[in-house]
Design a protein around this motif. Structure first.
Motif, PDB file in Angstrom:
ATOM      1  N   GLY A 211      20.963 -26.626  14.462  1.00  0.00           N
ATOM      2  CA  GLY A 211      19.695 -26.488  15.178  1.00  0.00           C
ATOM      3  C   GLY A 211      19.383 -25.052  15.567  1.00  0.00           C
TER       4      GLY A 211
ATOM      5  N   LEU B 235      15.203 -13.426  20.393  1.00  0.00           N
ATOM      6  CA  LEU B 235      16.335 -13.582  21.311  1.00  0.00           C
ATOM      7  C   LEU B 235      16.675 -15.051  21.401  1.00  0.00           C
ATOM      8  CD1 LEU B 235      17.684 -12.193  24.393  1.00  0.00           C
ATOM      9  CD2 LEU B 235      16.970 -14.589  24.551  1.00  0.00           C
TER      10      LEU B 235
ATOM     11  N   ASP C 110      15.974 -14.184  30.416  1.00  0.00           N
ATOM     12  CA  ASP C 110      16.732 -13.803  29.205  1.00  0.00           C
ATOM     13  C   ASP C 110      15.773 -13.381  28.094  1.00  0.00           C
ATOM     14  OD1 ASP C 110      18.960 -14.828  30.537  1.00  0.00           O
ATOM     15  OD2 ASP C 110      19.000 -16.707  29.386  1.00  0.00           O
TER      16      ASP C 110
ATOM     17  N   ILE D 299      19.753 -32.800  15.608  1.00  0.00           N
ATOM     18  CA  ILE D 299      20.856 -33.495  14.949  1.00  0.00           C
ATOM     19  C   ILE D 299      21.287 -34.602  15.908  1.00  0.00           C
ATOM     20  CG2 ILE D 299      23.217 -33.230  14.064  1.00  0.00           C
ATOM     21  CD1 ILE D 299      21.027 -31.719  12.426  1.00  0.00           C
TER      22      ILE D 299
ATOM     23  N   VAL E 111      11.870 -17.330  19.591  1.00  0.00           N
ATOM     24  CA  VAL E 111      13.111 -17.799  20.186  1.00  0.00           C
ATOM     25  C   VAL E 111      13.623 -18.994  19.373  1.00  0.00           C
ATOM     26  CG1 VAL E 111      14.200 -18.625  22.313  1.00  0.00           C
ATOM     27  CG2 VAL E 111      12.207 -17.109  22.448  1.00  0.00           C
ATOM     28  N   PRO E 112      14.606 -18.770  18.508  1.00  0.00           N
ATOM     29  CA  PRO E 112      15.108 -19.862  17.668  1.00  0.00           C
ATOM     30  C   PRO E 112      16.012 -20.818  18.460  1.00  0.00           C
ATOM     31  CG  PRO E 112      16.247 -17.798  17.126  1.00  0.00           C
ATOM     32  CD  PRO E 112      15.222 -17.471  18.169  1.00  0.00           C
ATOM     33  N   VAL E 113      15.556 -22.047  18.614  1.00  0.00           N
ATOM     34  CA  VAL E 113      16.268 -23.057  19.401  1.00  0.00           C
ATOM     35  C   VAL E 113      16.071 -24.438  18.783  1.00  0.00           C
ATOM     36  CG1 VAL E 113      16.174 -21.937  21.684  1.00  0.00           C
ATOM     37  CG2 VAL E 113      14.204 -23.249  20.867  1.00  0.00           C
ATOM     38  N   GLY E 114      16.819 -25.403  19.274  1.00  0.00           N
ATOM     39  CA  GLY E 114      16.613 -26.799  18.913  1.00  0.00           C
ATOM     40  C   GLY E 114      15.491 -27.412  19.746  1.00  0.00           C
TER      41      GLY E 114
ATOM     42  N   GLN F 291      14.968 -27.560  23.676  1.00  0.00           N
ATOM     43  CA  GLN F 291      14.600 -26.391  24.481  1.00  0.00           C
ATOM     44  C   GLN F 291      13.093 -26.147  24.530  1.00  0.00           C
ATOM     45  OE1 GLN F 291      16.817 -24.669  26.378  1.00  0.00           O
ATOM     46  NE2 GLN F 291      18.192 -26.296  25.699  1.00  0.00           N
TER      47      GLN F 291
ATOM     48  N   ILE G 174      23.309 -19.211  23.914  1.00  0.00           N
ATOM     49  CA  ILE G 174      24.087 -20.453  23.824  1.00  0.00           C
ATOM     50  C   ILE G 174      25.087 -20.476  24.976  1.00  0.00           C
ATOM     51  CG2 ILE G 174      25.837 -19.459  22.246  1.00  0.00           C
ATOM     52  CD1 ILE G 174      25.659 -22.287  20.765  1.00  0.00           C
ATOM     53  N   GLN G 175      25.317 -21.653  25.530  1.00  0.00           N
ATOM     54  CA  GLN G 175      26.216 -21.772  26.675  1.00  0.00           C
ATOM     55  C   GLN G 175      27.676 -21.900  26.243  1.00  0.00           C
ATOM     56  OE1 GLN G 175      25.190 -24.005  30.216  1.00  0.00           O
ATOM     57  NE2 GLN G 175      23.722 -25.146  28.991  1.00  0.00           N
TER      58      GLN G 175
ATOM     59  N   GLY H 271      25.306 -29.799  15.998  1.00  0.00           N
ATOM     60  CA  GLY H 271      23.915 -29.652  16.445  1.00  0.00           C
ATOM     61  C   GLY H 271      23.620 -28.212  16.835  1.00  0.00           C
TER      62      GLY H 271
ATOM     63  N   LYS I 253      20.283 -37.366  20.717  1.00  0.00           N
ATOM     64  CA  LYS I 253      20.767 -36.114  20.123  1.00  0.00           C
ATOM     65  C   LYS I 253      22.273 -35.971  20.291  1.00  0.00           C
ATOM     66  CE  LYS I 253      20.437 -32.982  24.027  1.00  0.00           C
ATOM     67  NZ  LYS I 253      20.114 -31.716  24.613  1.00  0.00           N
TER      68      LYS I 253
HETATM   69  P1  TYM Z   1      22.796 -24.988  24.544  1.00  0.00           P
HETATM   70  O1  TYM Z   1      23.964 -24.105  24.804  1.00  0.00           O
HETATM   71  O2  TYM Z   1      22.809 -26.351  25.116  1.00  0.00           O
HETATM   72  O3  TYM Z   1      22.585 -25.140  22.985  1.00  0.00           O
HETATM   73  C1  TYM Z   1      22.537 -24.027  22.105  1.00  0.00           C
HETATM   74  C2  TYM Z   1      21.491 -24.286  21.023  1.00  0.00           C
HETATM   75  O4  TYM Z   1      21.820 -25.463  20.273  1.00  0.00           O
HETATM   76  C3  TYM Z   1      20.672 -26.293  20.184  1.00  0.00           C
HETATM   77  N1  TYM Z   1      21.109 -27.702  20.097  1.00  0.00           N
HETATM   78  C4  TYM Z   1      20.736 -28.555  19.123  1.00  0.00           C
HETATM   79  N2  TYM Z   1      19.946 -28.392  18.041  1.00  0.00           N
HETATM   80  C5  TYM Z   1      19.790 -29.467  17.226  1.00  0.00           C
HETATM   81  N3  TYM Z   1      20.383 -30.657  17.441  1.00  0.00           N
HETATM   82  C6  TYM Z   1      21.175 -30.872  18.509  1.00  0.00           C
HETATM   83  N4  TYM Z   1      21.760 -32.050  18.698  1.00  0.00           N
HETATM   84  C7  TYM Z   1      21.387 -29.784  19.402  1.00  0.00           C
HETATM   85  N5  TYM Z   1      22.101 -29.633  20.548  1.00  0.00           N
HETATM   86  C8  TYM Z   1      21.928 -28.359  20.950  1.00  0.00           C
HETATM   87  C9  TYM Z   1      19.892 -26.013  21.459  1.00  0.00           C
HETATM   88  O5  TYM Z   1      18.545 -26.389  21.327  1.00  0.00           O
HETATM   89  C10 TYM Z   1      20.096 -24.522  21.601  1.00  0.00           C
HETATM   90  O6  TYM Z   1      19.142 -23.815  20.837  1.00  0.00           O
HETATM   91  N6  TYM Z   1      19.282 -23.373  27.717  1.00  0.00           N
HETATM   92  C11 TYM Z   1      19.936 -23.092  26.454  1.00  0.00           C
HETATM   93  C12 TYM Z   1      20.653 -21.759  26.433  1.00  0.00           C
HETATM   94  C13 TYM Z   1      19.819 -20.562  26.744  1.00  0.00           C
HETATM   95  C14 TYM Z   1      18.814 -19.993  25.913  1.00  0.00           C
HETATM   96  C15 TYM Z   1      18.356 -18.841  26.603  1.00  0.00           C
HETATM   97  C16 TYM Z   1      18.279 -20.338  24.685  1.00  0.00           C
HETATM   98  C17 TYM Z   1      19.907 -19.780  27.840  1.00  0.00           C
HETATM   99  N7  TYM Z   1      19.048 -18.754  27.766  1.00  0.00           N
HETATM  100  C18 TYM Z   1      17.356 -18.036  26.068  1.00  0.00           C
HETATM  101  C19 TYM Z   1      17.259 -19.526  24.155  1.00  0.00           C
HETATM  102  C20 TYM Z   1      16.815 -18.396  24.853  1.00  0.00           C
HETATM  103  C21 TYM Z   1      20.981 -24.165  26.215  1.00  0.00           C
HETATM  104  O7  TYM Z   1      21.439 -24.812  27.121  1.00  0.00           O
HETATM  105  O8  TYM Z   1      21.450 -24.241  24.938  1.00  0.00           O
END
Ligand code: TYM
Length: 332
Positions: free
Chosen positions: A22, A5, A135, A186, A144-147, A150, A8-9, A18, A195
């Motif tokens: 990411g 899961l 979530d 990124i 949980v694939p994220v940057g 997180q 993204i906002q 990014g 970032k």
């Molecule tokens: P958000 O909306 O700020 O960003 C979405 C995803 O993009 C990644 N990201 C980056 N990765 C690499 N380099 C960058 N410069 C960069 N900027 C953003 C973020 O790490 C993210 O994976 N809290 C989260 C949203 C969220 C969520 C969740 C994520 C809500 N519930 C449950 C995972 C699981 C957020 O604000 O992402």
């Protein structure tokens, strides 16, 4: 298949590079290897003050972009967070097992609240990571694939899952963060040690996927690069060039080493010019597809209705178990 899961906002008109490199890029490939759930987290998007009309537009824009970037509703569950009431419901329960100090240690909260000032910081911004944990835990996600930014929120999620399971009995899968090192951070094109971020980057530091491609090309060409002239991958001494190499490699599915060979003996200008072209060719079809999805609101609504239904089939089961284990009387 392991479950994933991520969310993204919808807080900007366009995702930035990014977000794509990411996170979303990995979401796309995990559709084939995982049981994948992806959501546009609109509940999270109202923690800092927002405009209702913009939020509604941006939520639809986010969904359209995710589809354009390669999410396929036949291979994943794509939904809007507010369509699934269990997120807010589990969020409450988890907030009751989270320490005040524990939530206060979240770096993103500290940064954002320091910038906003105490009077403009909402309680929602404080509890934001707890909702994020809900979530994830509702879907029993394994990964949980994220940057990189997180990581701390994922640690909190793991702690809350373990705490709940210990206190109330096995209820949640304890998830791990799935962070691909190469593209996990990124950086800002004008300030390559921080970032790329919609809230912190200057307009020239951030590449927005839906921006005019010619403008994005210009931003690449005027990216801050490092002293010296040799093209090397060295995050510490050459953060600017290293960031461009990372972007270039990811967008063309090449290894950095391959690029280093290609640009051996050539200058920064060559690299930037070529990357600008790569970027333009990358964003053009995405913009077209995004527009096409936006032009068919009925189809978008249908995709979201199906997504919400598939999501609820899982989230309702988990919430019922959590309510049961925490001691709520089941409704007759
Ligand atoms: P958000 O909306 O700020 O960003 C979405 C995803 O993009 C990644 N990201 C980056 N990765 C690499 N380099 C960058 N410069 C960069 N900027 C953003 C973020 O790490 C993210 O994976 N809290 C989260 C949203 C969220 C969520 C969740 C994520 C809500 N519930 C449950 C995972 C699981 C957020 O604000 O992402």
């Amino acid at each position: 298949r392991p479950r994933v899961l991520s969310g993204i906002q919808p807080t900007a008109d366009s995702f930035h590079l990014g977000n794509y490199l990411g996170a979303v890029r990995n979401w796309v490939s995990m559709q084939d290897t995982h049981d994948a759930f992806y959501c546009v987290v609109d509940l999270h998007a109202i923690t800092m003050g927002h405009d209702p009309v913009a939020l509604r537009n941006r939520t639809r824009l986010s969904v359209a972009q995710l589809l354009a970037l390669g999410l396929d509703p036949d291979r994943c569950t794509l939904f809007v967070q507010s369509h699934v009431p269990e997120h807010a419901q589990l969020g409450w329960v988890l907030s009751c097992i989270t320490g005040f100090g524990e939530a206060g240690r979240m770096v993103q909260f500290k940064d954002k609240s320091a910038k906003a000032g105490q009077d403009s910081t909402s309680v929602g911004l404080f509890t934001y990571p707890i909702l994020q944990a809900a979530d994830i835990l509702l879907y029993q996600a394994d990964q949980v694939p994220v940057g990189e930014d997180q990581r701390q929120h994922l640690e909190l999620t793991r702690d809350l899952a373990q705490r709940f399971n210990t206190r109330f009995g096995q209820t949640f899968t304890v998830p791990s963060a799935y962070i691909v090192k190469d593209t996990a951070k990124i950086t800002d094109l004008q300030d390559p040690t921080s970032k790329m971020s919609k809230s912190a980057s200057s307009p020239n530091g951030i590449i927005e996927l839906l921006d005019d491609p010619a403008r994005s090309a210009k931003k690449i060409k005027s990216a801050v690069t490092d002293t010296g002239r040799e093209i090397l991958y060295d995050e510490e001494n050459k953060p600017g060039i290293s960031n461009l190499l990372t972007i270039y490699a990811a967008l063309t599915n090449r290894a950095i080493d391959e690029l280093l060979e290609m640009y051996d003996g050539r200058g920064y200008g060559d690299l930037k010019k070529d990357l600008a072209e790569v970027l333009v060719e990358f964003v053009k079809p995405i913009q077209e597809r995004t527009r096409a999805y936006l032009d068919d609101p009925a189809q978008l609504d249908k995709i979201l209705a199906i997504g919400a239904e598939k999501a609820r089939a899982v989230s309702a089961v988990t919430l019922a178990a959590a309510y049961q284990n925490v001691g709520f009387v089941s409704p007759a």
